[in-house]
Design a protein around this motif. Structure first.
Motif, PDB file in Angstrom:
ATOM      1  N   GLN A   1       0.678  -1.302   0.117  1.00  0.00           N
ATOM      2  CA  GLN A   1      -0.165  -0.094  -0.090  1.00  0.00           C
ATOM      3  C   GLN A   1       0.959   1.177  -0.057  1.00  0.00           C
ATOM      4  O   GLN A   1       0.354   2.464   0.242  1.00  0.00           O
ATOM      5  CB  GLN A   1      -1.085   0.024   1.310  1.00  0.00           C
TER       6      GLN A   1
ATOM      7  N   PHE B   1       2.437   4.497  -0.877  1.00  0.00           N
ATOM      8  CA  PHE B   1       1.958   5.689  -1.608  1.00  0.00           C
ATOM      9  C   PHE B   1       2.567   7.055  -1.425  1.00  0.00           C
ATOM     10  O   PHE B   1       3.102   7.773  -2.251  1.00  0.00           O
ATOM     11  CB  PHE B   1       0.481   5.546  -1.753  1.00  0.00           C
ATOM     12  N   ASP B   2       2.320   7.383  -0.068  1.00  0.00           N
ATOM     13  CA  ASP B   2       2.669   8.642   0.254  1.00  0.00           C
ATOM     14  C   ASP B   2       3.936   9.058  -0.020  1.00  0.00           C
ATOM     15  O   ASP B   2       4.223  10.283  -0.491  1.00  0.00           O
ATOM     16  CB  ASP B   2       2.342   8.712   1.927  1.00  0.00           C
TER      17      ASP B   2
ATOM     18  N   MET C   1      -0.207   1.078  -5.673  1.00  0.00           N
ATOM     19  CA  MET C   1      -1.057   1.947  -5.463  1.00  0.00           C
ATOM     20  C   MET C   1      -1.144   3.379  -6.125  1.00  0.00           C
ATOM     21  O   MET C   1      -2.295   3.891  -6.575  1.00  0.00           O
ATOM     22  CB  MET C   1      -1.138   2.671  -3.981  1.00  0.00           C
TER      23      MET C   1
ATOM     24  N   PHE D   1      -4.058   4.619  -8.477  1.00  0.00           N
ATOM     25  CA  PHE D   1      -4.435   6.019  -8.544  1.00  0.00           C
ATOM     26  C   PHE D   1      -4.455   6.643  -9.933  1.00  0.00           C
ATOM     27  O   PHE D   1      -5.209   7.189 -10.317  1.00  0.00           O
ATOM     28  CB  PHE D   1      -3.629   6.758  -7.359  1.00  0.00           C
TER      29      PHE D   1
ATOM     30  N   HIS E   1      -7.877   0.549   1.485  1.00  0.00           N
ATOM     31  CA  HIS E   1      -7.332   1.297   0.386  1.00  0.00           C
ATOM     32  C   HIS E   1      -7.331   0.575  -0.565  1.00  0.00           C
ATOM     33  O   HIS E   1      -6.957   0.971  -1.876  1.00  0.00           O
ATOM     34  CB  HIS E   1      -5.700   1.532   0.984  1.00  0.00           C
TER      35      HIS E   1
ATOM     36  N   LEU F   1     -10.621   2.494  -5.372  1.00  0.00           N
ATOM     37  CA  LEU F   1     -11.425   2.710  -6.773  1.00  0.00           C
ATOM     38  C   LEU F   1     -12.676   2.646  -6.848  1.00  0.00           C
ATOM     39  O   LEU F   1     -13.379   3.499  -7.126  1.00  0.00           O
ATOM     40  CB  LEU F   1     -10.523   2.125  -7.770  1.00  0.00           C
TER      41      LEU F   1
ATOM     42  N   LEU G   1     -14.842   2.274  -4.611  1.00  0.00           N
ATOM     43  CA  LEU G   1     -15.376   3.233  -3.582  1.00  0.00           C
ATOM     44  C   LEU G   1     -15.422   4.568  -4.079  1.00  0.00           C
ATOM     45  O   LEU G   1     -16.807   5.246  -3.952  1.00  0.00           O
ATOM     46  CB  LEU G   1     -14.647   3.271  -2.278  1.00  0.00           C
ATOM     47  N   TYR G   2     -14.327   5.003  -4.758  1.00  0.00           N
ATOM     48  CA  TYR G   2     -14.313   6.414  -5.316  1.00  0.00           C
ATOM     49  C   TYR G   2     -15.576   6.379  -6.299  1.00  0.00           C
ATOM     50  O   TYR G   2     -16.050   7.418  -6.538  1.00  0.00           O
ATOM     51  CB  TYR G   2     -13.186   6.707  -6.126  1.00  0.00           C
ATOM     52  N   VAL G   3     -15.761   5.201  -7.427  1.00  0.00           N
ATOM     53  CA  VAL G   3     -16.640   5.382  -8.493  1.00  0.00           C
ATOM     54  C   VAL G   3     -18.098   5.594  -7.863  1.00  0.00           C
ATOM     55  O   VAL G   3     -18.737   6.421  -8.406  1.00  0.00           O
ATOM     56  CB  VAL G   3     -16.684   4.092  -9.236  1.00  0.00           C
TER      57      VAL G   3
ATOM     58  N   ALA H   1     -18.521   9.127  -6.689  1.00  0.00           N
ATOM     59  CA  ALA H   1     -18.628   9.956  -7.840  1.00  0.00           C
ATOM     60  C   ALA H   1     -19.908   9.922  -8.432  1.00  0.00           C
ATOM     61  O   ALA H   1     -20.277  10.945  -8.580  1.00  0.00           O
ATOM     62  CB  ALA H   1     -17.619   9.654  -8.647  1.00  0.00           C
TER      63      ALA H   1
ATOM     64  N   TYR I   1      -3.191   9.904   3.867  1.00  0.00           N
ATOM     65  CA  TYR I   1      -3.110  10.774   3.044  1.00  0.00           C
ATOM     66  C   TYR I   1      -3.878  10.347   1.492  1.00  0.00           C
ATOM     67  O   TYR I   1      -4.379  11.029   0.971  1.00  0.00           O
ATOM     68  CB  TYR I   1      -1.624  11.201   2.375  1.00  0.00           C
ATOM     69  N   PHE I   2      -3.816   8.927   1.446  1.00  0.00           N
ATOM     70  CA  PHE I   2      -4.219   8.428   0.190  1.00  0.00           C
ATOM     71  C   PHE I   2      -5.647   8.749  -0.105  1.00  0.00           C
ATOM     72  O   PHE I   2      -6.074   9.359  -1.045  1.00  0.00           O
ATOM     73  CB  PHE I   2      -3.946   6.995   0.312  1.00  0.00           C
TER      74      PHE I   2
ATOM     75  N   ARG J   1      -6.592  12.331  -0.784  1.00  0.00           N
ATOM     76  CA  ARG J   1      -6.101  12.329  -2.273  1.00  0.00           C
ATOM     77  C   ARG J   1      -7.123  12.121  -3.285  1.00  0.00           C
ATOM     78  O   ARG J   1      -7.238  12.763  -4.313  1.00  0.00           O
ATOM     79  CB  ARG J   1      -4.600  11.942  -2.305  1.00  0.00           C
ATOM     80  N   VAL J   2      -7.553  10.956  -2.764  1.00  0.00           N
ATOM     81  CA  VAL J   2      -8.491  10.404  -3.927  1.00  0.00           C
ATOM     82  C   VAL J   2      -9.858  11.268  -4.210  1.00  0.00           C
ATOM     83  O   VAL J   2     -10.232  11.457  -5.009  1.00  0.00           O
ATOM     84  CB  VAL J   2      -8.875   8.926  -3.657  1.00  0.00           C
TER      85      VAL J   2
END
Lengths: 380, 321, 329
Positions: B252, B254-255, B276, B280, C173, C177, C179-181, C184, C262-263, C266-267
Motif C-alpha cells: 500500500q 503511496f505517500d 497504489m 491512482f 485502501h 477505486l 469506492l471512488y466510483v 462519484a 493521505y491516500f 487525495r482520491v
C-alpha cells in the motif's frame, strides 16, 4: 557420589536480602526438602545450586568441586520446574533429546537434517537413551506428542523424563507437583519417592507444601526470611520444632497455641508449676505453650479444663473439633477419631486432657525452651 | 431464542448494511469492472474479457509497476522485520533506557508520513541537502575520505563509490534512477520497523523465564543456543503476524512517492511506480476504471494469498493452552 | 567482564539506531526555525555553523517587499517631509523603511507564513472534524454489533461474525477505486461525507470489541437485566464503561490512522482547499511553494505532526499498548 555443599550464601535483590548467610550440606543420595512460606528464599537457594543465580558471597561445591562461578550447563545437574518448562514447539521425544544433544553432540552434528546424516550412530544411541527413560516413566505412548497435547500429569512425567535422561549428579525440583490436582499430587508423591530410591541419586526438592516435605524427604530444611531455621528428619522437625514459627508452619490443622499465664497453668492442671521447675524450665521465660490437635484427648476427670464445642468438621476418617477453651480464652482444635468425633454436638462442654510430654514451650521471641530433664521424668 | 434476540438484529443491522456498502459492493464492482473498459461519465461500457490483465502482464509501464512494488515489498518487509526483532531483543536485554529507546523508535510510526517524507526530501537534496553536504565535507577530511573511499585499506579510491562521488558529484538521491526506489525503501524501513519492534516486544513478554532456565540446565550455554531453542520458536506466531501485516502494508505504499515526485510523476524513469500509485494514476487520474479495477483485483488476490498462508502457519502450531 | 562489553555494544547499536530515527525530527524542528539560506547551506551569515536554532538574524520577506515598494505617488507625498532631497534619495529612504518593516526573525516568519501562505488552520480543523467523526461513528456502529455478536444468541450470529472476519481481510485502501466510483456517481466527491463514509464501519473495531466483550462475565449483563435495563441501555450504560480501556486503544489506533492518512483524501478531494486534511494540505503547500519556502514548509510539518507527537510523548505507554493491543488482534 554427589554431595552438595553450600557455605555462607548471601543474595539480595535491590535492597531486599533474599538469602542471608545460608550454609547447607546435602548428603549423597539424600532426598532433602527445602520448605517454607512463599518468599522465604527457598527457590532462590535452589537456583543458586543450579547456577541460575549467582550469590553475592559464599561458595557452592558439588562433590568437593567448587562450582560457584560455573555456568549451569557445566554443573551436570537436572532441574524440574513448576511450570515444567517444556519446549512447546518440540515433541516429548525432542524435549527429552535436547539436553543429550546439547551435551553430547558438536555444533555441526546438532544441525537439523545434516546432523543425523553425519553422526547416525550417535543419534541412534540418543534415541535409545530416550526410549529407555521413557519406558521407566511409562510415557512411550506419547513421545511424539507436543506438550500442548498432554495432560498436566503427562507433562509432569515428560519434564521428569527430560531431567532423568542424562543421569545427572543430582536432581533439583522446584515445586514440581504444585500444578497438579490434589489426587494426582498424592499419587506423584509416592512415585517420586520410589523414583528416588531406584535412581539412587541426590534430590533437592523445594515446596511450600508441608505434607510433601514430611512424606517424601530424608531430611527437611525449614526456611524463613532467607535463612534455614531448622534442619532434620521429618520426625524431628514435626515433633521437636526449635522455633514457634516452625511449629506453626508444620502440621495440619495448625498446632494449638496458648499464652501461658499463671492462671492457665493453675487451671490446665498439667503440667504443674512444680513439675516445670523440677524439669529445670524457667517459668519466667515461657510465653507460649503449644500442643498438636492429635495430642488432646477427651477425659472424664472433673479436674480437667473445660472447653465448649463451637464447630465440628467431619473429614470422614477423623473429626476436627473447634472448641473454646474457657481458661485461656481462645479456640483450640482437637483431632478425634470418627467414633468419638461423631458423638460430639455443638455447644457441648468437653473435658480435655493434654499429654504434658507433647507440650512445647516457647519464649517471647519464639525460641523453644527445653528443660534439662524430660518433662515426663519429672512427672514420675 | 433467549433474551434480546430481537434487539440483536437491530444492533447488527447498521454494521451489516455498511459492510455490504463499503466492502461487498466495491469488491464485486472491482471484480466486474476489471473485465470492462468502463470510464466515469461514459454511459456504457464494453466487456473486454482479459484484455486489461493482459496489458498489466505484458506492457512495459506495468513491468515498472511490478519492479517497483516487488522491490519495495521484498526489501522493506525483511529489513523492517529483522530490524524490529533485533531492536526488540536488544532493548529487552538491556536494563537501562529501555523506555527511551522504545519511544524514539516508535516516533516514526506515529508521525504523519507525508510530512516526514518532505523532511527527508529536503535533507536529501542533491546540493543543498544536509546529507550530501555532510558527505561532501568528508571528502576534504583525510581520515574520513581514507576510510570511506577505501584508500586506507589499499583500494584505489576512484573505484569506490565514495571516491567517485567526491571526485565527480554527490548522488542525486531522489532524481537518479539508480537510487530512487532504494531511498524510498530506506524510508519505508525507517518508518515501519518501530511498529514491528513493539509487536516483538509484546511477544517477548510472553516467553516464560523458566523456559530460559530450563534451556540453561539442558546445556544451552550460549545466547545463540537459547535464542534458537526458546526465543525464536516462542516468537513464531508474532513473526507470522508481523510479516503478514508488513507485507500488506508494503503493497500500500503511496505517500512517499507522492511526497517526493510532483503530482502524477512516479520518479525518475517511473522507477517508483508502485501499485497504489498505478491504481491512482490509471483509475482516478486517467479515468481508466477498467484497468484500475484489474490492478485492484490482483492486489486483492495478493492479500488473500498472504492471509491464507498466515492462517495456515498459525493453525499448524499447537501450544500450551 | 564480557557482560559489560556486550552491554555497551548493545547500547552503542541502540544509540546509533536512535540517532538515525530521530534525525529527520531534529531537522524538521531545526529548519522550521531557520532562514532559507541557513537551511540550504547550514551556515549563518558570517560563515558560522547555523546549529539548531540558526542565527535568527533578520531576513526580508520578498513578497512583503514587492507589495510595498514605494511608488511614484508615495514619493510625491514624502517630498514634503524631506525637503531638499532628490527623488532618488527619497526613494532609498522609503525603501529602507519598507525593508525594515518587512524583515523579521526567521522562526517568527516561518511560523507566521505557515498560517498565512495557506489556510493551515482550516486544514487542522478539517483534520479534527474528520478524525473525530470517523471515530464516533465507528464506535456507534461497532459497539452494539460487537455486543450482539459476543453476548446475545440469535439466528445467523456465527454467519454474521464470519462476514466480519471476511471483511477483516480487505484493506479499505485496496478497494479505493470502486469506492471512488460509487461516491462519484452519487456526486459526493469533494465533501466531508466522502472523507468519512468509507471509514464509518471498522470491522476491526467490531472484532476487537467483540473479543473484549467475550471476557465480560455474563453475570454482569444478567444483573443489569434483573435491574430492568433494556438491551439498548445495557450497551451504553454497562458495556461502554467496562470497555473504556479497549475503546481507548482502538481510539488511538483510529485517530492516528486517519489523521495521518493521505491516500484517501487525495482520491476524493480534488479541488476544494476548504476540505483539505493536514497531510493533503501539506502536499499542496509544497507544490505551490516549490523550492523556496523550506522554512515555512517545515513549520507546517511541525504543526501537523505535533498534536500526535505531543499526545504520544505524554502517554507513550498507552499509545504503544494501544497500537500493540490493536495490532495483535
Amino acid at each position: 557420589m554427589s554431595t552438595i555443599q553450600l557455605k555462607n550464601i548471601s543474595k539480595s535483590y535491590a535492597t531486599n536480602l533474599v538469602l542471608n548467610n545460608v550454609s547447607l550440606t546435602v548428603e549423597d543420595r539424600e532426598f532433602l526438602t527445602l520448605v517454607g512460606p512463599s518468599g522465604c528464599g527457598k527457590s532462590t537457594l535452589l537456583r543458586v545450586i543450579a547456577g541460575l543465580e549467582t550469590p553475592e558471597s559464599g561458595s557452592v561445591a558439588i562433590d568437593e568441586r567448587l562450582v560457584t562461578k560455573t555456568a549451569p550447563a557445566h554443573r551436570n545437574l537436572a532441574m524440574v520446574f513448576q511450570s515444567y518448562a517444556l519446549y512447546p514447539h518440540l515433541s516429548v521425544r525432542e524435549n527429552m533429546k535436547t539436553p543429550l544433544k546439547l551435551r553430547d553432540l558438536s555444533i555441526i552434528q546438532r544441525l537439523p537434517l545434516i546432523g543425523p546424516l553425519i553422526a547416525p550412530g550417535k543419534y541412534q544411541s540418543l534415541n535409545n537413551q530416550v526410549e529407555e527413560t521413557a519406558a521407566t516413566l511409562r510415557i512411550n505412548e506419547y513421545l511424539e506428542r507436543r506438550p500442548g497435547q498432554l495432560s498436566g500429569g503427562q507433562r509432569q512425567r515428560a519434564a521428569l523424563g527430560r531431567a532423568m535422561v542424562r543421569t545427572p549428579l543430582a536432581f533439583l525440583m522446584d515445586e514440581p507437583l504444585s500444578n497438579l490436582d490434589a489426587a494426582l499430587r498424592v499419587h506423584m508423591r509416592a512415585e517420586l519417592s520410589e523414583l528416588h530410591r531406584n535412581l539412587e541419586t541426590t534430590f533437592v526438592y523445594v515446596t511450600h507444601d508441608q505434607s510433601e516435605a514430611l512424606t517424601m524427604s530424608d531430611r527437611v530444611a525449614v526456611m524463613m526470611d532467607g535463612t534455614i531455621v531448622q534442619i532434620g528428619t521429618p520426625e524431628e522437625i514435626y515433633n521437636q520444632p526449635e522455633f514457634l514459627s516452625v511449629a506453626e508452619f508444620l502440621g495440619s490443622p495448625k498446632i494449638n497455641r496458648l499464652e501461658l499465664t499463671d492462671e492457665v497453668i493453675a487451671k490446665l492442671k498439667m503440667p504443674s508449676k512444680a513439675q516445670l521447675l523440677k524439669a529445670d524450665i524457667d517459668l519466667q521465660l515461657i510465653k507460649h505453650v503449644c500442643f498438636r490437635p492429635e495430642h488432646v484427648t477427651l477425659s472424664n476427670a472433673n479436674n480437667k479444663p473445660e472447653a465448649v464445642v463451637r464447630h465440628v468438621e467431619n473429614l470422614g476418617s477423623e473429626f476436627f473439633v473447634h472448641a473454646e477453651l474457657a481458661v485461656a480464652g481462645c479456640r483450640i482444635i482437637l483431632k478425634l477419631d470418627a467414633p468419638t468425633g461423631s458423638a460430639i454436638n455443638i455447644g457441648e462442654v468437653l473435658r480435655l486432657s493434654i499429654n504434658p510430654n507433647s507440650m512445647l514451650f516457647f519464649d517471647e521471641s519464639g525460641n523453644r525452651i527445653r528443660g534439662r530433664e524430660h518433662l515426663e521424668d519429672a512427672v514420675a | 431464542m433467549s433474551t434480546g434476540s430481537r434487539s440483536a438484529y437491530w444492533f447488527v443491522a447498521p454494521a451489516i448494511i455498511l459492510m455490504g456498502l463499503i466492502f461487498f459492493i466495491p469488491v464485486l464492482m472491482a471484480l466486474g469492472l476489471g473485465f470492462t473498459n468502463y470510464s466515469l461519465g461514459n454511459s456504457g461500457f464494453d466487456f473486454v474479457a482479459f484484455e486489461n490483465f493482459e496489458k498489466i502482464f505484458t506492457r512495459r509501464s506495468y513491468e515498472k509497476m511490478w519492479g517497483a512494488t516487488l522491490t519495495y515489498v521484498l526489501v522493506v518487509v525483511p529489513l523492517s522485520v529483522l530490524l524490529g526483532l533485533a531492536a526488540a531483543l536488544a532493548i529487552n536485554s538491556v536494563t537501562r533506557f529501555r523506555d527511551v529507546y522504545k519511544t524514539i523508535y516508535f516516533l516514526p510510526v506515529m508521525a504523519t508520513l507525508m510530512a516526514m517524507a518532505i523532511v527527508w526530501q529536503i535533507m536529501l537534496h542533491p546540493t543543498a541537502g544536509v546529507i550530501n553536504r555532510t558527505l561532501a565535507s568528508g571528502c576534504d577530511v583525510e581520515f574520513a575520505y581514507g576510510v570511506l573511499s577505501g584508500a586506507y585499506f589499499g583500494f584505489d579510491p576512484l573505484t569506490s563509490w565514495y571516491g567517485n562521488a567526491c571526485a565527480d558529484v554527490m548522488p542525486n538521491w531522489l532524481g537518479d534512477k539508480k537510487y530512487a526506489i532504494w531511498v524510498i525503501c530506506f524510508i519505508g524501513v525507517w518508518q515501519n520497523f518501530g511498529f514491528n519492534m513493539v509487536l516483538y516486544l509484546a511477544g517477548l513478554t510472553s516467553v516464560s523465564r523458566e523456559l530460559y532456565m530450563a534451556a540453561q540446565m539442558d546445556g544451552a550455554g550460549s545466547a545463540w543456543d537459547r535464542f534458537r531453542l526458546v526465543t525464536w520458536p516462542a516468537l513464531g506466531p508474532t513473526t507470522v503476524f508481523v510479516v503478514t501485516i508488513s507485507t500488506i502494508r508494503g503493497f500500500q505504499v503511496f505517500d512517499i512517492v507522492e511526497a517526493f515526485y510532483g503530482f502524477g510523476s512516479a520518479g525518475p524513469g517511473k522507477s517508483a511506480y508502485v501499485m497504489m500509485f498505478a491504481i491512482f494514476e490509471k483509475g482516478i487520474k486517467q479515468n481508466l476504471i477498467g484497468i484500475g479495477s484489474a490492478i485492484t483485483i490482483i492486489f486483492l488476490i495478493f492479500v488473500m494469498f498472504i492471509t491464507l498462508v498466515q492462517r495456515y502457519l498459525v493453525e499448524r502450531r499447537v501450544h500450551y493452552s | 567482564m564480557s557482560y559489560d562489553i556486550g552491554n555497551s555494544l548493545k547500547h552503542t547499536a541502540l544509540i546509533l539506531g536512535a540517532l538515525v530515527v530521530i534525525l529527520p525530527f531534529y531537522f524538521m524542528l531545526s529548519y522550521s526555525l531557520q532562514s532559507q539560506r541557513e537551511i540550504e547551506t547550514g551556515l549563518s551569515p558570517g560563515g558560522v555553523n547555523a546549529g539548531f536554532f540558526g542565527s535568527q538574524s533578520l531576513v526580508l520577506d520578498k513578497d512583503c517587499l514587492q507589495a510595498n515598494t514605494p511608488e511614484r505617488k508615495e514619493i510625491e507625498v514624502a517630498k514634503t517631509s524631506y525637503p531638499g532631497k532628490t527623488e532618488r534619495e527619497i526613494y532609498n529612504i522609503l525603501l529602507k523603511e519598507v525593508e525594515t518593516s518587512c524583515s523579521s526573525r526567521p522562526a517568527l516568519m516561518n511560523y507566521s507564513m505557515a498560517f498565512t501562505k495557506a489556510p493551515l488552520l482550516r486544514y487542522l480543523l478539517n483534520g479534527v472534524i474528520v478524525t473525530l467523526s470517523i471515530f464516533l461513528i465507528q464506535v456507534v456502529v461497532a459497539l452494539p454489533a460487537a455486543y450482539a455478536l459476543a453476548k446475545l444468541r440469535f439466528l445467523g450470529r456465527d454467519f454474521i461474525f464470519s462476514i466480519v472476519l471476511l471483511c477483516l481481510l480487505v484493506p479499505v485502501h485496496a478497494i479505493a477505486l470502486p469506492l471512488y466510483v460509487i461516491l462519484a456517481k452519487l456526486g459526493l466527491t469533494n465533501t466531508y461525507a466522502a472523507l468519512i463514509i468509507p471509514w464509518t464501519i471498522s470491522v476491526f473495531g467490531i472484532f476487537l470489541m467483540r473479543q473484549f466483550f467475550l471476557t465480560v462475565p455474563d453475570d454482569l449483563i444478567d444483573a443489569a437485566r434483573m435491574d430492568g435495563m433494556s438491551e439498548f441501555s445495557i450497551i451504553w450504560r454497562v458495556m461502554l464503561p467496562t470497555a473504556v480501556p479497549a475503546l481507548l486503544a482502538f481510539g488511538i489506533f483510529s485517530v492516528v490512522a486517519h489523521w495521518n492518512d493521505y491516500f484517501w483524501p487525495r482520491v476524493v478531494i480534488t479541488g476544494d482547499p476548504n476540505l483539505f486534511t493536514p497531510p493533503l494540505g501539506m502536499r499542496v503547500f509544497k507544490q505551490d511553494t516549490e523550492g523556496d519556502l523550506h522554512g515555512p514548509m517545515m513549520a507546517v510539518a511541525v504543526i501537523v505532526v505535533a498534536p500526535l507527537m505531543i499526545a504520544f510523548l505524554m502517554a507513550q505507554k498507552r499509545f504503544i499498548e494501544g497500537i500493540t493491543f490493536t495490532g495483535m488482534k
